[in-house]
Design an enzyme around this catalytic site. Structure first.
Site, PDB file in Angstrom:
ATOM      1  N   ASP A 148       0.810  -1.214   0.000  1.00 12.89           N
ATOM      2  CA  ASP A 148       0.000   0.000   0.000  1.00 12.89           C
ATOM      3  C   ASP A 148       0.843   1.263   0.000  1.00 12.89           C
ATOM      4  OD1 ASP A 148      -2.594  -0.976  -0.010  1.00 12.89           O
ATOM      5  OD2 ASP A 148      -2.450  -1.507   2.103  1.00 12.89           O
ATOM      6  N   ASP A 166      -4.392   0.955  10.781  1.00 15.56           N
ATOM      7  CA  ASP A 166      -5.277   0.435   9.734  1.00 15.56           C
ATOM      8  C   ASP A 166      -6.717   0.903   9.916  1.00 15.56           C
ATOM      9  OD1 ASP A 166      -3.093  -0.953   8.887  1.00 15.56           O
ATOM     10  OD2 ASP A 166      -4.113  -2.875   8.697  1.00 15.56           O
TER      11      ASP A 166
HETATM   12  C1  UD1 Z   1       1.840  -1.969  10.308  1.00 19.98           C
HETATM   13  C2  UD1 Z   1       1.144  -1.848  11.642  1.00 19.98           C
HETATM   14  C3  UD1 Z   1       0.424  -3.127  11.933  1.00 19.98           C
HETATM   15  C4  UD1 Z   1      -0.504  -3.461  10.781  1.00 19.98           C
HETATM   16  C5  UD1 Z   1       0.272  -3.481   9.476  1.00 19.98           C
HETATM   17  C6  UD1 Z   1      -0.597  -3.715   8.280  1.00 19.98           C
HETATM   18  C7  UD1 Z   1       1.919  -0.586  13.578  1.00 19.98           C
HETATM   19  C8  UD1 Z   1       3.017  -0.359  14.550  1.00 19.98           C
HETATM   20  N1  UD1 Z   1       2.130  -1.563  12.667  1.00 19.98           N
HETATM   21  O1  UD1 Z   1       2.767  -3.018  10.347  1.00 19.98           O
HETATM   22  O2  UD1 Z   1      -0.300  -3.042  13.142  1.00 19.98           O
HETATM   23  O3  UD1 Z   1      -1.073  -4.704  11.000  1.00 19.98           O
HETATM   24  O4  UD1 Z   1       0.913  -2.236   9.292  1.00 19.98           O
HETATM   25  O5  UD1 Z   1      -1.129  -2.547   7.764  1.00 19.98           O
HETATM   26  O6  UD1 Z   1       0.894   0.056  13.632  1.00 19.98           O
HETATM   27  N2  UD1 Z   1       9.697   1.345  10.376  1.00 19.98           N
HETATM   28  C9  UD1 Z   1      10.970   1.823  10.253  1.00 19.98           C
HETATM   29  N3  UD1 Z   1      11.992   0.928   9.997  1.00 19.98           N
HETATM   30  C10 UD1 Z   1      11.774  -0.414   9.861  1.00 19.98           C
HETATM   31  C11 UD1 Z   1      10.455  -0.891   9.994  1.00 19.98           C
HETATM   32  C12 UD1 Z   1       9.424   0.011  10.254  1.00 19.98           C
HETATM   33  O7  UD1 Z   1      11.208   3.019  10.370  1.00 19.98           O
HETATM   34  O8  UD1 Z   1      12.729  -1.169   9.652  1.00 19.98           O
HETATM   35  C13 UD1 Z   1       8.583   2.297  10.672  1.00 19.98           C
HETATM   36  C14 UD1 Z   1       7.576   2.383   9.557  1.00 19.98           C
HETATM   37  O9  UD1 Z   1       7.931   3.327   8.579  1.00 19.98           O
HETATM   38  C15 UD1 Z   1       6.312   2.777  10.298  1.00 19.98           C
HETATM   39  C16 UD1 Z   1       6.463   2.071  11.634  1.00 19.98           C
HETATM   40  O10 UD1 Z   1       7.859   1.816  11.785  1.00 19.98           O
HETATM   41  O11 UD1 Z   1       6.291   4.168  10.535  1.00 19.98           O
HETATM   42  C17 UD1 Z   1       5.645   0.776  11.738  1.00 19.98           C
HETATM   43  O12 UD1 Z   1       6.175  -0.167  10.914  1.00 19.98           O
HETATM   44  P1  UD1 Z   1       5.781  -1.703  11.001  1.00 19.98           P
HETATM   45  O13 UD1 Z   1       5.064  -2.023  12.260  1.00 19.98           O
HETATM   46  O14 UD1 Z   1       6.959  -2.500  10.637  1.00 19.98           O
HETATM   47  O15 UD1 Z   1       4.773  -1.794   9.821  1.00 19.98           O
HETATM   48  P2  UD1 Z   1       4.022  -3.029   9.359  1.00 19.98           P
HETATM   49  O16 UD1 Z   1       4.728  -4.299   9.621  1.00 19.98           O
HETATM   50  O17 UD1 Z   1       3.629  -2.699   7.971  1.00 19.98           O
END
Ligand code: UD1
Length: 425
Positions: A117, A306
């Site tokens: 997305d 979400d």
């Molecule tokens: C996120 C949601 C999760 C949801 C999923 C699907 C949160 C914390 N996580 O998970 O609940 O089920 O989307 O839509 O709400 N980030 C970094 N560096 C990294 C990894 C992440 O800076 O290596 C940042 C991302 O840019 C973001 C945040 O951390 O701002 C959350 O990331 P993450 O939880 O990993 O995202 P998803 O796994 O996609």
């Protein structure tokens, strides 16, 4: 010409709807199957486009994958390739979850950078730093994450932020590392607990799942298992918001209400009568116009990012003014531009949105920018006068099995019009 939905406004949703397995769990469980040679069976899988896409990713490293209704069987061969290069990689974010299992099992992985997305910047630094702590090298080369290790060893890892994806990848690499790994500030989402449960059934030694400290004692090998995916709390919450917005009365089954405690409390504050059925589901009845409530998105057990579009959509028809703060994915407020087309009185300033409730929304053509934004626009269309056209609905199909059928069964009138568009984003 792609598909769109004609959403007829004015429906009051009533009845019962069953939720199946969580998208955000099943895709990671499929990746976890790479860790054990043999056939792993995953049941209660949702019939959404991302499941066959993830199957293609697994096939690209040599697995045999069968999808039979809501059952996915993954046979992992003795000789697995470390290069995940399927074109499906670029179409879904969860594809990056093969990184941890491949590094864990093969001590080597080349994984094409994921798509998914368009909700904001999604870096992988925490995934990479975690793998480095376990003894691997990790770099981005020619559009791929490349990781390699002579052997993985346990480590103490502190995450800067409780990232769901980073927690999953590090966990899936650590289960086969030598010694003890502690992941601190780990994500606490129910989907993490689900993966930890499946890994445990496969023979992994993990404690603390569902808390912010995960402890993993590495084992030499894992065996395949059969695992049932937990119910999709995000889909369950979508129906809860739909009930509140349409002043309806909806019973949702197949999802654990403990996973939605904060969401259901917010709806109570908005005036809904909420009944929960332990481990099984809940009922949301909204007798009057909803009252405005503030929302702040945060990692679990906070209010899920979400669900932010639904918070905006509910606020746009509530009595009063709501402040909505987005702390996880900044670009998610793009949804608000579409809500304004529908007559919402909303504006954003950085991470905050102020939404003043209006008596009625007004139908218009609108465009879905991601799965949840698309579903939020459909719910808003149910509260608008006339027929709202929601375009780019392939996004919705990625996350919601039988979306239109479920809403129509609850009393909505939504028609799917046109020919299928692109498979995914
Ligand atoms: C996120 C949601 C999760 C949801 C999923 C699907 C949160 C914390 N996580 O998970 O609940 O089920 O989307 O839509 O709400 N980030 C970094 N560096 C990294 C990894 C992440 O800076 O290596 C940042 C991302 O840019 C973001 C945040 O951390 O701002 C959350 O990331 P993450 O939880 O990993 O995202 P998803 O796994 O996609």
């Amino acid at each position: 010409m792609s598909e769109h939905f004609d959403v007829h406004g004015g429906a009051r949703l009533t009845g019962e709807v069953e939720v199946v397995g969580a998208k955000n769990s099943v895709l990671k469980l499929m990746a976890a199957a790479l860790l054990a040679e043999g056939t792993t069976t995953i049941t209660n899988c949702p019939r959404i486009l991302d499941v066959p896409l993830m199957a293609d990713v697994l096939r690209s490293v040599g697995c045999h994958v069968e999808i039979d209704d809501d059952v996915v069987r993954i046979t992992t061969p003795a000789e697995l390739s470390h290069e995940a290069s399927s074109s499906a990689m670029s179409k879904l974010r969860a594809s990056v979850c093969v990184l941890g299992p491949l590094v864990g099992k093969l001590k080597k992985a080349v994984v094409a950078l994921p798509g998914g997305d368009a909700i904001g910047s999604r870096p992988l630094d925490m995934h990479q730093n975690g793998l480095r702590k376990l003894g691997a090298t990790s770099a981005i080369e020619h559009g791929c994450v490349v990781a390699e290790a002579d052997g993985l060893h346990g480590a103490q890892i502190w995450l800067d932020f409780p990232s769901v994806g980073a927690t999953e990848n590090i966990l899936m690499a650590a289960v086969l590392a030598e010694g003890t790994t502690v992941i601190d500030n780990a994500a606490r989402e129910p989907e993490i607990a689900d993966i930890a449960a499946m890994l445990g059934e496969m023979g992994a030694k993990i404690s603390g799942a569902g808390t912010s400290t995960l402890t993993v004692e590495g084992v030499a090998e894992l065996k395949p298992t059969e695992h049932r995916v937990i119910g999709d709390r995000i889909v369950g919450a979508t129906w809860a918001f739909a009930a509140a917005m349409t002043r309806g009365d909806v019973t949702v089954t197949g999802v654990d209400p403990h996973h939605l405690e904060l969401v259901l409390e917010k709806l109570r504050l908005a005036g809904a009568e909420v009944t929960t059925y332990d481990g099984k589901g809940f009922r949301v009845r909204q007798p009057e116009r909803p009252e405005s409530v503030d929302f702040v998105t945060l990692p679990y057990p906070g209010f899920a990012t979400d669900l932010q579009p639904f918070a905006v959509a509910l606020s746009s028809v509530s009595n009063g003014t709501s402040m909505i703060t987005e702390n996880v994915y900044e670009a998610r407020f793009r949804f608000i531009e579409e809500m304004v087309r529908l007559g919402a009185d909303a504006r954003t300033d950085g991470h905050h949105a102020v939404v003043r409730g209006v008596g009625a929304l007004s139908s218009a053509p609108v465009w879905a920018s991601d799965i949840r934004a698309g579903a939020g626009l459909v719910l808003a269309g149910l509260c608008a006068d006339g027929v709202t056209e929601v375009w780019d609905v392939f996004h919705i199909d990625r996350g919601y099995p039988h979306f239109v059928e479920n809403l129509n069964r609850l009393g909505a009138r939504i028609d799917r019009v046109g020919t299928p568009g692109p498979e995914s984003d």
